[in-house]
Scaffold this active site. Structure first.
Site, mmCIF file in Angstrom:
data_model
loop_
_atom_site.group_PDB
_atom_site.id
_atom_site.type_symbol
_atom_site.label_atom_id
_atom_site.label_comp_id
_atom_site.label_asym_id
_atom_site.label_seq_id
_atom_site.Cartn_x
_atom_site.Cartn_y
_atom_site.Cartn_z
ATOM 1 N N HIS A 203 0.813 -1.219 0.000
ATOM 2 C CA HIS A 203 0.000 0.000 0.000
ATOM 3 C C HIS A 203 0.846 1.269 0.000
ATOM 4 O O HIS A 203 0.468 2.269 -0.605
ATOM 5 C CB HIS A 203 -0.964 0.001 1.198
ATOM 6 C CG HIS A 203 -0.299 0.134 2.525
ATOM 7 N ND1 HIS A 203 0.518 -0.849 3.061
ATOM 8 C CD2 HIS A 203 -0.322 1.131 3.455
ATOM 9 C CE1 HIS A 203 0.953 -0.464 4.240
ATOM 10 N NE2 HIS A 203 0.461 0.737 4.503
ATOM 11 N N ASP A 204 2.001 1.251 0.648
ATOM 12 C CA ASP A 204 2.844 2.448 0.734
ATOM 13 C C ASP A 204 4.094 2.360 -0.127
ATOM 14 O O ASP A 204 5.080 3.058 0.135
ATOM 15 C CB ASP A 204 3.243 2.704 2.194
ATOM 16 C CG ASP A 204 2.175 3.469 2.956
ATOM 17 O OD1 ASP A 204 1.317 4.102 2.314
ATOM 18 O OD2 ASP A 204 2.193 3.423 4.209
ATOM 19 N N LYS A 207 6.038 5.463 -1.305
ATOM 20 C CA LYS A 207 6.900 6.269 -0.437
ATOM 21 C C LYS A 207 8.365 6.186 -0.855
ATOM 22 O O LYS A 207 9.189 6.987 -0.394
ATOM 23 C CB LYS A 207 6.739 5.835 1.019
ATOM 24 C CG LYS A 207 5.417 6.280 1.625
ATOM 25 C CD LYS A 207 5.321 5.934 3.105
ATOM 26 C CE LYS A 207 4.019 6.450 3.714
ATOM 27 N NZ LYS A 207 3.883 6.102 5.138
ATOM 28 N N HIS A 232 2.529 9.987 -2.504
ATOM 29 C CA HIS A 232 2.977 8.593 -2.501
ATOM 30 C C HIS A 232 1.903 7.648 -3.049
ATOM 31 O O HIS A 232 2.222 6.595 -3.613
ATOM 32 C CB HIS A 232 3.423 8.165 -1.105
ATOM 33 C CG HIS A 232 2.316 7.791 -0.169
ATOM 34 N ND1 HIS A 232 1.655 8.707 0.604
ATOM 35 C CD2 HIS A 232 1.735 6.586 0.113
ATOM 36 C CE1 HIS A 232 0.734 8.097 1.330
ATOM 37 N NE2 HIS A 232 0.764 6.809 1.057
ATOM 38 N N HIS A 258 -5.842 3.558 -1.022
ATOM 39 C CA HIS A 258 -5.961 3.327 0.426
ATOM 40 C C HIS A 258 -6.068 4.613 1.240
ATOM 41 O O HIS A 258 -6.294 4.569 2.448
ATOM 42 C CB HIS A 258 -4.795 2.461 0.938
ATOM 43 C CG HIS A 258 -3.472 3.160 0.983
ATOM 44 N ND1 HIS A 258 -2.748 3.451 -0.145
ATOM 45 C CD2 HIS A 258 -2.734 3.623 2.032
ATOM 46 C CE1 HIS A 258 -1.625 4.058 0.183
ATOM 47 N NE2 HIS A 258 -1.591 4.174 1.509
ATOM 48 N N ASP A 287 -5.137 0.019 7.692
ATOM 49 C CA ASP A 287 -3.939 0.855 7.791
ATOM 50 C C ASP A 287 -4.105 1.927 8.864
ATOM 51 O O ASP A 287 -3.216 2.127 9.704
ATOM 52 C CB ASP A 287 -3.660 1.493 6.429
ATOM 53 C CG ASP A 287 -2.369 2.294 6.419
ATOM 54 O OD1 ASP A 287 -1.386 1.854 7.052
ATOM 55 O OD2 ASP A 287 -2.337 3.361 5.781
#
Length: 346
Positions: A203-204, A207, A232, A258, A287
């Site tokens: 999901h990240d 970044k 991001h 998300h 999250d």
């Protein structure tokens, strides 16, 4: 190779057995009773059937029909033995899938030639079947290796993002397991639950594209820094764009959505309600809940009960109410996941 001989005449069985025993790598199996022969066929696979037409209880055509209905017997060669004058019987035999015929009285040379030809056909069938099974197994193994390679790549990309992100690896484990739990309680199939468990850690991934001075800042971000940080989600969507597998497509959806909110106030696209893909709605809840209950450089960890209260209060605004209900439906499992995957402060 096993040759099944079915004939109500013991003389014929003796004759055929003697001829078959003279052939290399051939074993005759004989039956006077066609019903007993069918019982044997239910458990065994002959390589060839020599079948008399005129028999009591069950004639050759009726036997052939029932034989073909047995599992795996659709293509086994059958030679029907008939009197030379029974042309109509031959026609019926062909329609019933007999492969060849022998005339009575049987000529020894013709008998051995026809049996040899049918056994050659059978060997080719078996080799082809074995080849097909081997290919199917090789495809299965290759597919498994591809899936495992894809999972490994996803894992490594998740670790790469984790190395740059002050969030811990335990956060990844908790939120992905929360995601699976929500999917389960929403009634999603087991395969989708596992898919989300594997894709959620991505999901990240975006970044990776955030500058260190923002990503690693120990305090709260100002508005301009927040604008950069919010990129991001777009970076993650771009990184996984044009995905070709179910797993990477799911990861792309999760990365892109998300941070969308159920009331439309989220980012990057301000999607609202069911416009947000279900996977994105699930991961958004998992999250945020875990982020609230985790220590960050700019905040202390909330208590589980405070985070639960926040989730309930924001159902219908930040979170999909159905996802919230699914999350709270098995609170003991939520607590178990939180306890199992602890941050290693050392």
């Amino acid at each position: 190779m096993k040759v099944l001989v079915v004939d109500d005449s013991q003389i014929n069985l003796t004759l055929f057995s003697a001829l078959l025993n003279k052939m290399e790598d051939v074993t005759p199996v004989t039956f006077l009773n066609p019903l007993l022969a069918l019982e044997w066929c239910a458990e065994q696979d002959p390589d060839l059937v020599l079948l008399d037409y005129m028999m009591p209880e069950l004639d050759g055509l009726a036997f052939l029909a029932r034989f073909r209905q047995l599992a795996g017997k659709e293509s086994i060669p059958v030679i029907m033995v008939t009197a030379v004058t029974e042309r109509d019987i031959r026609h019926q035999g062909l329609e019933a899938s007999a492969n060849d015929f022998l005339n009575k009285p049987v000529d020894k040379v013709e008998f051995q030639a026809r049996v040899k030809n049918m056994l050659t056909l059978r060997r080719a069938q078996v080799q082809l079947l074995n080849r097909a099974e081997w290919l199917a197994e090789e495809v299965k193994k290759a597919t498994k290796e591809l899936v495992e390679s894809e999972h490994e790549l996803i894992h490594r990309l998740s670790k790469a993002a984790e190395y740059r992100d002050p969030e811990t690896g335990a956060h990844i484990l908790r939120m992905s397991n929360y995601s699976k739990l929500i999917a389960k309680n929403l009634g999603l199939p087991a395969v989708e639950q596992e898919l989300l468990l594997t894709a959620a850690p991505m999901h990240d991934i975006g970044k990776i594209g955030i500058p260190d001075q923002i990503l690693l800042k120990p305090g709260r971000l100002d508005e301009s820094e927040l604008e950069v940080m919010r990129k991001h989600a777009e970076y993650g969507a771009e990184l996984l764009k044009n995905a070709t597998t179910v797993l990477t497509k799911t990861a792309q959806i999760v990365a892109a959505t998300h941070h969308e909110k159920y009331d439309g106030s989220g980012y990057p696209n301000g999607l609202k309600g069911d416009e947000i893909p279900l996977y994105g709605r699930i991961v958004a809840l998992a999250d945020v809940f875990d982020a609230l209950t985790s220590v960050r450089p700019y905040k202390k960890a909330w208590s589980i009960e405070d985070a639960k209260r926040y989730v309930v209060e924001n159902a219908g605004t930040h979170f999909d109410p159905k996802c919230v209900a699914a999350f709270l439906a098995d609170w003991d499992e939520v607590l178990a996941i939180n306890a199992k995957f602890k941050d290693d402060h050392a």
